[in-house]
Design a protein around this motif. Structure first.
Motif, mmCIF file in Angstrom:
data_model
loop_
_atom_site.group_PDB
_atom_site.id
_atom_site.type_symbol
_atom_site.label_atom_id
_atom_site.label_comp_id
_atom_site.label_asym_id
_atom_site.label_seq_id
_atom_site.Cartn_x
_atom_site.Cartn_y
_atom_site.Cartn_z
ATOM 1 N N ILE A 173 0.834 -1.206 0.000
ATOM 2 C CA ILE A 173 0.000 0.000 0.000
ATOM 3 C C ILE A 173 0.867 1.254 0.000
ATOM 4 O O ILE A 173 0.575 2.229 -0.706
ATOM 5 N N ASN A 174 1.959 1.237 0.758
ATOM 6 C CA ASN A 174 2.881 2.381 0.753
ATOM 7 C C ASN A 174 3.532 2.569 -0.614
ATOM 8 O O ASN A 174 3.733 3.706 -1.050
ATOM 9 N N ASN A 175 3.866 1.473 -1.286
ATOM 10 C CA ASN A 175 4.408 1.599 -2.653
ATOM 11 C C ASN A 175 3.390 2.259 -3.578
ATOM 12 O O ASN A 175 3.749 3.088 -4.415
ATOM 13 N N LEU A 180 4.831 1.951 -8.440
ATOM 14 C CA LEU A 180 3.475 1.541 -8.802
ATOM 15 C C LEU A 180 3.460 0.107 -9.322
ATOM 16 O O LEU A 180 2.574 -0.674 -8.989
ATOM 17 N N ASN A 181 4.458 -0.245 -10.135
ATOM 18 C CA ASN A 181 4.550 -1.620 -10.644
ATOM 19 C C ASN A 181 4.747 -2.627 -9.522
ATOM 20 O O ASN A 181 4.281 -3.764 -9.620
ATOM 21 N N LEU A 182 5.443 -2.226 -8.458
ATOM 22 C CA LEU A 182 5.612 -3.120 -7.311
ATOM 23 C C LEU A 182 4.289 -3.329 -6.573
ATOM 24 O O LEU A 182 4.055 -4.393 -6.014
ATOM 25 N N ALA A 183 3.429 -2.324 -6.586
ATOM 26 C CA ALA A 183 2.186 -2.381 -5.820
ATOM 27 C C ALA A 183 1.070 -3.126 -6.542
ATOM 28 O O ALA A 183 0.276 -3.813 -5.908
ATOM 29 N N PHE A 184 0.996 -2.987 -7.863
ATOM 30 C CA PHE A 184 -0.172 -3.461 -8.601
ATOM 31 C C PHE A 184 0.101 -4.719 -9.417
ATOM 32 O O PHE A 184 1.209 -4.929 -9.905
ATOM 33 N N ASP A 185 -0.958 -5.520 -9.582
ATOM 34 C CA ASP A 185 -0.955 -6.635 -10.528
ATOM 35 C C ASP A 185 -1.160 -6.008 -11.912
ATOM 36 O O ASP A 185 -2.284 -5.734 -12.313
ATOM 37 N N ILE A 186 -0.064 -5.755 -12.602
ATOM 38 C CA ILE A 186 -0.170 -5.057 -13.886
ATOM 39 C C ILE A 186 -0.493 -5.999 -15.041
ATOM 40 O O ILE A 186 -0.704 -5.538 -16.158
ATOM 41 N N GLU A 187 -0.566 -7.291 -14.771
ATOM 42 C CA GLU A 187 -0.974 -8.226 -15.828
ATOM 43 C C GLU A 187 -2.490 -8.308 -15.945
ATOM 44 O O GLU A 187 -3.031 -8.233 -17.034
ATOM 45 N N ASN A 188 -3.174 -8.477 -14.816
ATOM 46 C CA ASN A 188 -4.618 -8.712 -14.847
ATOM 47 C C ASN A 188 -5.427 -7.787 -13.948
ATOM 48 O O ASN A 188 -6.654 -7.845 -13.955
ATOM 49 N N GLY A 189 -4.772 -6.951 -13.146
ATOM 50 C CA GLY A 189 -5.474 -6.121 -12.184
ATOM 51 C C GLY A 189 -6.287 -5.015 -12.833
ATOM 52 O O GLY A 189 -5.916 -4.489 -13.883
ATOM 53 N N LYS A 206 -2.213 -1.883 -15.927
ATOM 54 C CA LYS A 206 -1.071 -1.729 -16.831
ATOM 55 C C LYS A 206 -1.183 -0.434 -17.633
ATOM 56 O O LYS A 206 -0.168 0.149 -18.000
ATOM 57 N N GLU A 207 -2.396 0.058 -17.877
ATOM 58 C CA GLU A 207 -2.600 1.345 -18.553
ATOM 59 C C GLU A 207 -2.548 2.496 -17.554
ATOM 60 O O GLU A 207 -1.950 3.541 -17.814
ATOM 61 N N LEU A 208 -3.203 2.322 -16.418
ATOM 62 C CA LEU A 208 -3.308 3.389 -15.424
ATOM 63 C C LEU A 208 -1.962 3.763 -14.821
ATOM 64 O O LEU A 208 -1.682 4.945 -14.602
ATOM 65 N N VAL A 209 -1.121 2.771 -14.544
ATOM 66 C CA VAL A 209 0.188 3.027 -13.950
ATOM 67 C C VAL A 209 1.009 3.959 -14.834
ATOM 68 O O VAL A 209 1.657 4.888 -14.342
#
Length: 151
Positions: free
Chosen positions: A33-35, A48-57, A78-81
């Protein structure tokens, strides 16, 4: 009598292991959450990439018609980041005024969790409900819904 004593010792040992794992998972969720927060306010795509599932989130984004929410659509992280990371950087003064409050974390068996957070950025407070999953032994935000409050 001796076997019940040994059983009690084993139960205490096993329980303490679960408790340690739980505390570690909660700390790792807070780190995720801090990331998210730091990556968002610092415009840091790596965090942001460390925090989110950028494949399917995904995140639920409101569909507006005449300033009225008529529904929600899924947008992929993956678009929002990329969009968040390319925003204009905040000044040092504005960064000092950004705050994160983790209001609640609820975790189940070290596999899934939800978190409610309040994130103040400039004159906007975001209230987020985050779904997190442990993916490849790392906690990732897999889904987000939110609403905004304005000062």
């Amino acid at each position: 009598m001796r076997s019940s004593f040994l059983l009690t010792i084993v139960m205490i040992y096993v329980s303490s292991g679960f408790s340690q794992d739980r505390h570690l998972d909660l700390a790792l969720i807070e780190h995720t959450i801090n990331n998210y927060f730091e990556g968002y306010v610092e415009r840091d795509i790596d965090k942001l990439n460390l925090a989110f599932d950028i494949e399917n989130g995904t995140m639920k984004v409101p569909i507006l018609s005449n300033n009225i929410v008529t529904g929600y659509e899924n947008r992929f992280f993956k678009e929002l980041v990329i969009t968040w990371g390319k925003r204009e950087k905040l000044s040092a003064e504005r960064l000092k005024n950004c705050t994160l409050k983790i209001l609640n974390i609820d975790m189940d068996q070290g596999k899934i969790a939800t978190a409610k957070i309040s994130m103040k950025v400039e004159d906007v407070t975001y209230i987020d409900i985050l779904s997190l999953q442990k993916i490849n032994n790392q906690w990732k935000i897999t889904n987000k819904i939110y609403h905004t409050l304005y000062d």
